[in-house]
Design an enzyme around this catalytic site. Structure first.
Site, mmCIF file in Angstrom:
data_model
loop_
_atom_site.group_PDB
_atom_site.id
_atom_site.type_symbol
_atom_site.label_atom_id
_atom_site.label_comp_id
_atom_site.label_asym_id
_atom_site.label_seq_id
_atom_site.Cartn_x
_atom_site.Cartn_y
_atom_site.Cartn_z
ATOM 1 N N GLY A 57 29.511 34.010 61.035
ATOM 2 C CA GLY A 57 29.129 34.796 59.871
ATOM 3 C C GLY A 57 28.056 35.789 60.272
ATOM 4 O O GLY A 57 27.341 35.580 61.253
ATOM 5 N N THR A 58 27.956 36.867 59.526
ATOM 6 C CA THR A 58 27.055 37.923 59.978
ATOM 7 C C THR A 58 25.883 38.184 59.038
ATOM 8 O O THR A 58 24.909 37.458 59.087
ATOM 9 C CB THR A 58 27.846 39.212 60.260
ATOM 10 O OG1 THR A 58 28.706 39.486 59.145
ATOM 11 C CG2 THR A 58 28.724 39.051 61.481
#
Length: 288
Positions: A57-58
């Site tokens: 995830g960013t």
């Protein structure tokens, strides 16, 4: 229930000793003693440099506003140079007055969020009271510290935690205009309280730069949500691992707003209206 051919309750002797042992109000500590293999990140050690290719995830952003605090995250998960998922959810309501956003190894992060939610529920049931916001933040720090071994192997989880204190007497000094508070963490479980706004993840540098220019402590809730979406748009503009609003697929950031009345996740339709306004504005002024 049948035990030795008889219908009735389980005999006490059939219950594992770990389930009968007095302990603290921490579900994580109980699980570590009773069923340690169920805790996140309990897989066997990996050889050095052998971290598996898993989705990450960013970008997550959080900012305080006049009514509380807003947490928002993009929807993209990447695996190296590949887009692993376009609509992953990385921001969650933790309990009635707090939310958590996750960056890092997606699978471990989502599992940690589930355990954290259960930790808060378990404490309330055992102790009869809810944890303070500081208590919740400290519990999360302990859980992250427990994942240090996996983090050293490249499977790190970096959350962003935010909320509003339910009981003003517990925290009489409001950190944000509406009582909103933001906590960031490092991979070793270090906890740091941030002021006004913060961002984590691969696009966090660009998101924080956008927040620095746009943040307004006196903004109302819709204004703060607009600022969060603008920051995610700027992050996506420069970071390939961050996904911007996808008008074609109708995929928009996940937004949770926390006020004194509680934590509420905005619907896709509500966020979509904001995202469409942001995109329309960038058509006229690409730099925002």
């Amino acid at each position: 229930m049948t035990v030795d051919g008889q219908v009735g309750r389980w005999p006490v002797s059939a219950i594992p000793a770990a389930y009968m042992r007095p302990g603290s109000g921490s579900f994580t500590e109980f699980l570590a003693g009773a069923e340690p293999h169920l805790l996140p990140g309990r897989a066997g050690a990996q050889p050095a440099g052998a971290a598996p290719a898993v989705p990450h995830g960013t970008t997550i952003v959080a900012l305080t506003c006049e009514q509380g605090v807003v947490v928002a995250g993009d929807r993209r998960a990447t695996m190296g140079n590949i887009i692993a998922q376009r609509d992953i959810e990385k921001v969650f309501v933790a309990d009635s007055h707090s939310a958590i956003g996750i960056a890092g190894t997606a699978g471990l992060a989502v599992e940690m969020v589930r355990l954290f939610r259960l930790e808060l529920e378990h404490y309330e049931k055992i102790e009869g009271v809810r944890l303070s916001l500081d208590g919740k933040a400290n519990r999360l720090a302990t859980m992250i510290r427990g994942n240090l071994g996996m983090a050293m192997q490249g499977l790190a989880v970096v959350p962003l935690f935010a909320g509003v204190e339910e009981d003003p007497e517990v925290d009489p000094v409001k950190r944000g205009p509406g009582g909103g508070r933001i906590f960031s963490y490092d991979v070793a479980g270090g906890k740091y309280e941030e002021h006004d706004y913060y961002a984590v993840g691969s696009g966090s540098t660009f998101a924080r730069s956008a927040l620095k220019k746009r943040y307004n402590a006196a903004a109302d809730l819709p204004g703060a949500v607009r600022t969060a979406v603008e920051a995610l748009y700027d992050a996506a503009d420069d970071d390939s691992a961050t996904g911007g609003p996808d008008l074609t697929r109708r995929i928009f950031p996940v937004v949770v707003a926390i006020t004194a009345q509680g934590a509420v996740r905005w619907s896709d339709d509500e966020v979509g209206v904001v995202a469409e306004a942001v995109v329309a504005g960038r058509m006229v002024n690409p730099g925002g």
